[in-house]
Design an enzyme around this catalytic site. Structure first.
Site, PDB file in Angstrom:
ATOM      1  CD1 TRP A 183     -22.725   7.010 -43.453  1.00  0.00           C
ATOM      2  CD2 TRP A 183     -24.224   5.795 -44.594  1.00  0.00           C
ATOM      3  NE1 TRP A 183     -22.863   7.564 -44.713  1.00  0.00           N
ATOM      4  CE2 TRP A 183     -23.775   6.843 -45.420  1.00  0.00           C
ATOM      5  CE3 TRP A 183     -25.181   4.906 -45.091  1.00  0.00           C
ATOM      6  CZ2 TRP A 183     -24.240   7.022 -46.727  1.00  0.00           C
ATOM      7  CZ3 TRP A 183     -25.653   5.077 -46.383  1.00  0.00           C
ATOM      8  CH2 TRP A 183     -25.172   6.117 -47.195  1.00  0.00           C
ATOM      9  CD  GLU A 224     -19.734   4.261 -42.545  1.00  0.00           C
ATOM     10  OE1 GLU A 224     -20.718   3.567 -42.200  1.00  0.00           O
ATOM     11  OE2 GLU A 224     -19.033   3.987 -43.537  1.00  0.00           O
ATOM     12  CE  LYS A 226     -20.890   8.527 -49.166  1.00  0.00           C
ATOM     13  NZ  LYS A 226     -21.378   7.215 -49.594  1.00  0.00           N
ATOM     14  CG  ASP A 257     -16.292   3.552 -45.768  1.00  0.00           C
ATOM     15  OD1 ASP A 257     -15.542   3.720 -46.759  1.00  0.00           O
ATOM     16  OD2 ASP A 257     -17.275   2.784 -45.799  1.00  0.00           O
ATOM     17  CG  HIS A 260     -17.238   7.240 -46.130  1.00  0.00           C
ATOM     18  ND1 HIS A 260     -18.260   7.010 -45.256  1.00  0.00           N
ATOM     19  CD2 HIS A 260     -17.504   6.474 -47.215  1.00  0.00           C
ATOM     20  CE1 HIS A 260     -19.101   6.132 -45.780  1.00  0.00           C
ATOM     21  NE2 HIS A 260     -18.662   5.783 -46.962  1.00  0.00           N
ATOM     22  CG  HIS A 284     -17.301   0.436 -42.767  1.00  0.00           C
ATOM     23  ND1 HIS A 284     -18.496   1.016 -43.073  1.00  0.00           N
ATOM     24  CD2 HIS A 284     -17.569  -0.507 -41.808  1.00  0.00           C
ATOM     25  CE1 HIS A 284     -19.450   0.476 -42.325  1.00  0.00           C
ATOM     26  NE2 HIS A 284     -18.905  -0.438 -41.556  1.00  0.00           N
ATOM     27  CG  ASP A 292     -17.961   5.669 -50.562  1.00  0.00           C
ATOM     28  OD1 ASP A 292     -17.117   4.772 -50.352  1.00  0.00           O
ATOM     29  OD2 ASP A 292     -19.036   5.762 -49.940  1.00  0.00           O
ATOM     30  CG  ASP A 294     -18.680   1.204 -51.040  1.00  0.00           C
ATOM     31  OD1 ASP A 294     -18.015   1.117 -50.001  1.00  0.00           O
ATOM     32  OD2 ASP A 294     -19.563   2.065 -51.202  1.00  0.00           O
ATOM     33  CG  ASP A 324     -19.176  -0.522 -46.502  1.00  0.00           C
ATOM     34  OD1 ASP A 324     -19.966  -1.136 -47.245  1.00  0.00           O
ATOM     35  OD2 ASP A 324     -19.350   0.664 -46.154  1.00  0.00           O
TER      36      ASP A 324
HETATM   37  C1  RNT Z   1     -22.087   4.231 -47.183  1.00  0.00           C
HETATM   38  C2  RNT Z   1     -21.420   3.691 -45.963  1.00  0.00           C
HETATM   39  C3  RNT Z   1     -22.159   2.573 -45.278  1.00  0.00           C
HETATM   40  C4  RNT Z   1     -22.778   1.575 -46.234  1.00  0.00           C
HETATM   41  C5  RNT Z   1     -23.331   0.346 -45.573  1.00  0.00           C
HETATM   42  C6  RNT Z   1     -24.162  -0.469 -46.517  1.00  0.00           C
HETATM   43  O1  RNT Z   1     -21.303   5.098 -47.890  1.00  0.00           O
HETATM   44  O2  RNT Z   1     -20.127   3.292 -46.266  1.00  0.00           O
HETATM   45  O3  RNT Z   1     -21.316   1.967 -44.367  1.00  0.00           O
HETATM   46  O4  RNT Z   1     -21.861   1.187 -47.228  1.00  0.00           O
HETATM   47  O5  RNT Z   1     -24.007   0.700 -44.460  1.00  0.00           O
HETATM   48 ZN    ZN Z   2     -19.053   2.252 -44.739  1.00  0.00          ZN
END
Ligand code: RNT
Ligand code: ZN
Length: 417
Positions: A183, A224, A226, A257, A260, A284, A292, A294, A324
């Protein structure tokens, strides 16, 4: 007198669900626990390393953060000991261990810097997954793989290659393929002059990064996408369309993810489309809140739907589940354990759904019955099955989780300076 669980077991049997089989199945599904919840994505390349750049952010400064790899491992062990089921551990390249080897930059990393992780993982019975780290680095202040500066680009290509070698090393030693995720944050805060050029460069860089042929028995590469990040609001080179196309044409795994995509997009809905064309995917599991962000994953509709789609795909072995999330504002080990448990609980709930009955109503055209059944099962006592699963796995039930975390805080993390 039958136990509460036995009574509930009968209730599920009325819907055609065998809770014993469900417990056996859910226990075997591997979930890859991310190492980065324990230290706010800092890593340990240097003393006091911290997350920078990359458009991702950890907020909060709850005391007791792991200060060393040893402390981080201790915390992972604690979080995982509070979660039933099969676990893998997902490492990031910035968690290299230079205790016994000379510290090197990211473009010179060798498997030796991860030998101690492998030894530790083996002693705990974990398999490892890996992530190249294209952020928190002086050469990642701007673009990385998309950079027009050949030197910068080559540095990150070399980093990616090194990470594939490390992943393959894990895969070979642990006799289970390592999922290696790529990513990058590359994007623009404001309207780019040219959207195409960076994507062309990215495509070339990735082709170079992936040029070495490595057996899938050791390594599986995933990419990955985004939508946007902090500082890349207007444009992200590695968009969903970009990586979907790349994965299809280069035979790569695709990482989805949950944070994303556009906020109203249903990420779970993508699985059945993508898996018609992409052989394997990495998920993720995360919880975006307005962006995003998290947040720690919880048993909300998004996570449930995701796990229902995983189960319904009947391709469990081709869907790699990773976590994640990162929250530095609350007890980090508690956050970890809670998220790990919620993932497993959502999988359990998905397995407890009477999919066949719901599908039968649909085939009969009885959409009322389909909706009513879906609604009714929501208040079925899945928590009793979860408690029984935890009891058999020798894992704290929900009612003990808070105490467990408080005790660990009292005995361990509160003593960290
Ligand atoms: C970032 C991505 C990625 C990170 C990790 C730490 O937006 O989601 O996966 O969160 O690699
Ligand atoms: Zn991620």
């Amino acid at each position: 007198m039958s136990t509460v669980y036995e009574q509930i077991q009968e209730k599920y049997a009325e819907y055609g669900i065998d809770t014993e089989a469900v417990i056996r199945t859910v226990d075997k599904i591997p979930v890859s626990v991310h190492c980065w919840q324990g230290d706010d994505v800092g890593g340990f390349e240097k003393a006091g390393s911290s997350l920078s750049g990359g458009g991702i952010q950890v907020t909060g400064s709850y005391p007791g953060k792991a200060r060393s790899i040893a402390e981080l491992r201790q915390d992972i062990e604690k979080a995982v000991s509070l979660t039933p089921g099969t676990h893998r551990i997902s490492l990031h390249a910035n968690y290299a261990d230079f205790e016994n080897t000379k510290p090197v930059d990211r473009d010179a990393l060798e498997p030796s810097a991860f030998q101690s992780w492998l030894d530790w993982a083996r002693s705990c019975g974990f398999h490892l997954d890996f992530n190249a780290t294209f952020f928190s680095h002086p050469k990642a202040q701007g673009l990385t793989l998309c950079s027009k500066d050949r030197g910068i680009r080559d540095f990150w290509i070399e980093h990616g290659k090194r990470c594939r070698t490390i992943g393959a090393f894990f895969g070979e030693k642990q006799k289970s393929p390592c999922i290696h995720n790529v990513w990058i944050a590359d994007g623009m805060k404001d309207i780019p002059a040219d959207r195409k050029v960076y994507r062309e460069i990215l495509c070339e860089s990735l082709d170079a990064l992936f040029s070495e042929n490595i057996s899938e028995a050791y390594l599986k590469d995933s990419i990955e996408s985004k939508l946007f990040g902090i500082g890349s609001e207007a444009y992200v080179a590695g968009s969903h369309e970009f990586y979907l196309g790349y994965a299809l044409t280069r035979n790569k795994l695709l990482t989805l993810d949950m944070g994303h995509f556009h906020p109203t997009e249903n990420v779970a809905d993508k699985i059945s489309s993508v898996m018609l064309f992409v052989k394997e995917i990495l998920l993720h599991l995360s919880r975006p809140m307005r962006w995003d962000s998290d947040h720690v994953i919880i048993l909300n509709d998004d996570l449930r739907l995701m796990c229902e789609e995983i189960v319904k795909s009947r391709k469990l072995e081709n869907i790699h589940i990773g976590l994640d999330f990162f929250d530095g504002s609350i007890n980090r080990i508690g956050a970890w354990a809670l998220g790990c448990r919620s993932a497993r609980k959502a999988l359990l709930c998905a397995l407890l759904l009477p999919h066949e009955k719901i599908a039968a109503y649909e085939d009969e055209g009885d959409f009322f019955a389909r909706l009513a059944l879906l609604e009714n099962v929501k208040s079925m006592p899945a928590g009793i099955v979860w408690d029984e699963y935890c009891r058999r796995s020798n894992i704290a039930p929900d009612s003990k989780l808070i105490d467990e975390i408080h005790t660990y805080e009292y005995n361990v993390t509160s003593k960290r300076g």
